[in-house]
Design an enzyme around this catalytic site. Structure first.
Site, PDB file in Angstrom:
ATOM      1  N   TYR A 246     -13.061  -9.354   1.743  1.00  0.00           N
ATOM      2  CA  TYR A 246     -12.231  -9.573   0.558  1.00  0.00           C
ATOM      3  C   TYR A 246     -11.838  -8.216  -0.012  1.00  0.00           C
ATOM      4  O   TYR A 246     -12.686  -7.348  -0.200  1.00  0.00           O
ATOM      5  CB  TYR A 246     -13.008 -10.367  -0.498  1.00  0.00           C
ATOM      6  CG  TYR A 246     -12.254 -10.606  -1.782  1.00  0.00           C
ATOM      7  CD1 TYR A 246     -12.614  -9.955  -2.962  1.00  0.00           C
ATOM      8  CD2 TYR A 246     -11.166 -11.465  -1.830  1.00  0.00           C
ATOM      9  CE1 TYR A 246     -11.921 -10.168  -4.137  1.00  0.00           C
ATOM     10  CE2 TYR A 246     -10.468 -11.697  -3.015  1.00  0.00           C
ATOM     11  CZ  TYR A 246     -10.850 -11.030  -4.159  1.00  0.00           C
ATOM     12  OH  TYR A 246     -10.163 -11.246  -5.335  1.00  0.00           O
TER      13      TYR A 246
ATOM     14  N   ASP B 219     -12.816   0.060   2.601  1.00  0.00           N
ATOM     15  CA  ASP B 219     -12.802  -0.528   1.257  1.00  0.00           C
ATOM     16  C   ASP B 219     -14.235  -0.443   0.717  1.00  0.00           C
ATOM     17  O   ASP B 219     -15.083  -1.281   1.033  1.00  0.00           O
ATOM     18  CB  ASP B 219     -12.309  -1.980   1.310  1.00  0.00           C
ATOM     19  CG  ASP B 219     -12.342  -2.618  -0.075  1.00  0.00           C
ATOM     20  OD1 ASP B 219     -11.876  -3.771  -0.214  1.00  0.00           O
ATOM     21  OD2 ASP B 219     -12.832  -1.968  -1.024  1.00  0.00           O
TER      22      ASP B 219
ATOM     23  N   LYS C  94     -15.391  -0.692  -9.368  1.00  0.00           N
ATOM     24  CA  LYS C  94     -16.701  -1.094  -9.918  1.00  0.00           C
ATOM     25  C   LYS C  94     -17.497   0.087 -10.492  1.00  0.00           C
ATOM     26  O   LYS C  94     -17.239   0.541 -11.610  1.00  0.00           O
ATOM     27  CB  LYS C  94     -17.477  -1.858  -8.851  1.00  0.00           C
ATOM     28  CG  LYS C  94     -16.741  -3.164  -8.431  1.00  0.00           C
ATOM     29  CD  LYS C  94     -17.504  -3.959  -7.413  1.00  0.00           C
ATOM     30  CE  LYS C  94     -16.641  -5.048  -6.815  1.00  0.00           C
ATOM     31  NZ  LYS C  94     -16.647  -6.304  -7.601  1.00  0.00           N
TER      32      LYS C  94
HETATM   33  P1  KE4 Z   1     -11.096  -6.260  -8.262  1.00  0.00           P
HETATM   34  O1  KE4 Z   1      -9.607  -6.421  -8.186  1.00  0.00           O
HETATM   35  O2  KE4 Z   1     -11.821  -7.569  -8.523  1.00  0.00           O
HETATM   36  O3  KE4 Z   1     -11.528  -5.136  -9.220  1.00  0.00           O
HETATM   37  O4  KE4 Z   1     -11.609  -5.723  -6.822  1.00  0.00           O
HETATM   38  C1  KE4 Z   1     -11.256  -6.437  -5.685  1.00  0.00           C
HETATM   39  C2  KE4 Z   1     -12.221  -6.111  -4.582  1.00  0.00           C
HETATM   40  C3  KE4 Z   1     -11.823  -5.250  -3.584  1.00  0.00           C
HETATM   41  N1  KE4 Z   1     -12.649  -4.926  -2.567  1.00  0.00           N
HETATM   42  C4  KE4 Z   1     -13.907  -5.427  -2.509  1.00  0.00           C
HETATM   43  C5  KE4 Z   1     -14.794  -5.040  -1.370  1.00  0.00           C
HETATM   44  C6  KE4 Z   1     -14.374  -6.306  -3.521  1.00  0.00           C
HETATM   45  O5  KE4 Z   1     -15.636  -6.803  -3.443  1.00  0.00           O
HETATM   46  C7  KE4 Z   1     -13.530  -6.647  -4.578  1.00  0.00           C
HETATM   47  C8  KE4 Z   1     -13.960  -7.600  -5.685  1.00  0.00           C
HETATM   48  N2  KE4 Z   1     -15.264  -8.136  -5.573  1.00  0.00           N
HETATM   49  C9  KE4 Z   1     -15.470  -9.421  -6.207  1.00  0.00           C
HETATM   50  C10 KE4 Z   1     -16.918  -9.846  -5.926  1.00  0.00           C
HETATM   51  N3  KE4 Z   1     -17.050 -10.430  -4.668  1.00  0.00           N
HETATM   52  C11 KE4 Z   1     -15.166  -9.376  -7.670  1.00  0.00           C
HETATM   53  C12 KE4 Z   1     -15.676 -10.556  -8.463  1.00  0.00           C
HETATM   54  C13 KE4 Z   1     -14.556 -11.449  -8.886  1.00  0.00           C
HETATM   55  O6  KE4 Z   1     -13.613 -11.679  -8.096  1.00  0.00           O
HETATM   56  O7  KE4 Z   1     -14.659 -11.931 -10.032  1.00  0.00           O
END
Ligand code: KE4
Length: 425
Positions: free
Chosen positions: A144, A239, A267
């Site tokens: 993801y 990533d 994060k």
């Molecule tokens: P954000 O757009 O949510 O800040 O980041 C996206 C993203 C990109 N790459 C990786 C490896 C990620 O894990 C994420 C976002 N992680 C999720 C948790 N699995 C965020 C939690 C959510 O979607 O509320």
């Protein structure tokens, strides 16, 4: 435990916010009951609006590596607020944070700060396409990278549990250049590269997959990706939105000794504020506007409050390398408790753990890729989740997420958590 206020707020929020939440995984759909509305958090604990307090292993999905409301971070943010929240102009703090990131990850000659991991990966891919002049990208099933159109193909995280592996509203044309390979399966990558390699702008990968639960790269897999992208002139994007500054100060690229062409971060580098970044080789990043033709912008990118939180967080992590040993040892203890419980009770459980990331998969097969991860019994996971919550432990409300340990989790927290895991019938 009493959750009347959460129930009331959830009913109200659903009237005005889709699903009552601002990010799908928070809706507890995968565990089937009312989500907790959180009032506050401090250190390793989180408190809901009904006054129930829990040991927190979600840590806001990763940013909370120091625990919640770290005094040094809060004090710096409060001080920064008094000077203004945002200027829409360059500030010294953006330079300081970029330098801190570059120092930790030398593969990043240049860094652009953005506001979310989604923005970071979307922009990194656009830059890789601008640099190579190619259109195709390869991602991995179950990885993801946020919710930009071209990446919502066989995505992980909540896209796995909300039964929309491929999102609605994304025209086929937007994903026709997104090729999907299988994580830890070199043949699946080789096959695509032999067929499309000269059109592949980039391969984007979670160097440790943490959105189908936690799945470690097989020995040699990342090196294979490094070599095959070099062979075809494609950009290798790590990533590291989750793994960056999580697996160590230098992230997965330091842990595995692989130098990607580009990296995305999020994060932890925002210390809990909306801040993410993408960066990489100078010749690639110089393609980004205003130095090059690849446009990317953001009103609040690198804003002084988020950069303050990020700088303080990285400062503390840099000053305390021992935290990484501590949080890994804590995670190892919890992983051992899961395994002991499963052995004693003859339960189907596979536990993957690396550093302070871990995941207990409710399956009996070793979890090494998307198919083995998704063989998990998500009903059993939901039962586990509610058992832990009733006992005061707040873990991910979905099987395909990671459990995060922070430097604020005390010895007592870990012992309490292990005790609760072991005493489950
Ligand atoms: P954000 O757009 O949510 O800040 O980041 C996206 C993203 C990109 N790459 C990786 C490896 C990620 O894990 C994420 C976002 N992680 C999720 C948790 N699995 C965020 C939690 C959510 O979607 O509320």
């Amino acid at each position: 435990m009493k959750i009347e206020k959460s129930e009331k707020l959830f009913a109200q929020s659903k009237q005005v916010i889709p699903g009552g939440v601002n990010s799908p995984v928070r809706a507890f759909q995968a565990v089937g009951r009312t989500p907790l509305f959180i009032k506050s958090a401090a250190g390793s604990h989180i408190t809901d609006v009904d006054g129930n307090t829990y040991i927190d292993y979600v840590c806001s999905w990763g940013p909370g590596i120091l625990g919640h409301a770290h005094p040094q971070v809060i004090e710096a943010v409060q001080r920064a607020c008094a000077d203004g929240l945002t200027f829409g102009a360059p500030t010294e703090k953006e330079y300081i944070l970029a330098e801190m990131i570059r120092e930790a990850m030398p593969s990043m000659d240049k860094v652009r700060l953005v506001n979310s991991g989604t923005e970071a990966t979307m922009s990194a891919i656009r830059t890789a396409r601008g640099y190579t002049g190619r259109d195709d990208i390869i991602k991995f099933k179950g990885n993801y990278h946020g919710h930009s159109d071209g990446l919502l193909v066989k995505a992980g995280s909540a896209a796995l549990t909300t039964s929309v592996p491929d999102s609605g509203g994304v025209p086929a044309a937007y994903t026709q250049n997104t090729l999907v390979a299988l994580y830890n399966n070199e043949d699946s990558v080789r096959e695509l590269m032999e067929k499309y390699g000269d059109q592949v702008a980039a391969i984007i990968v979670e160097p440790v997959a943490a959105n189908m639960g936690v799945v470690l790269p097989k020995p040699g897999f990342l090196q294979f990706l490094r070599e095959i992208t070099q062979e075809y002139g494609s950009v290798l994007i790590f990533d590291e939105v989750i793994t960056g500054f999580r697996l160590g100060f230098g992230g997965a690229q330091e842990m595995f000794g692989i130098k990607p062409d580009m990296t995305t971060l999020g994060k932890i580098i925002g210390g809990g504020m909306p801040l993410a970044a993408y960066g990489g080789k100078r010749e690639i990043m110089d393609k980004v506007s205003p130095t090059g033709p690849v446009y990317q912008a953001g009103t609040l990118s690198g804003n002084p409050i988020a950069t303050t939180a990020g700088i303080e967080t990285l400062k503390i992590l840099k000053a305390h390398p021992e935290y990484y040993t501590q949080i890994a040892q804590s995670a190892e203890k919890i992983a051992a408790a899961f395994r002991d419980w499963a052995d004693k009770k003859h339960k189907k459980l596979q536990v993957n753990q690396i550093g302070s990331l871990l995941c207990a998969f409710h399956t009996d097969m070793p979890v090494v890729d998307y198919d083995s991860a998704t063989s998990s019994d998500t009903k059993a996971y939901a039962e586990y989740f509610w058992y832990m919550l009733e006992k005061g432990i707040y873990t991910a409300p979905a099987q395909y997420e990671a459990m995060f340990v922070s430097a604020a989790h005390t010895k007592q927290d870990i012992e309490e958590t292990c005790k609760i895991i072991l005493e489950r019938q």
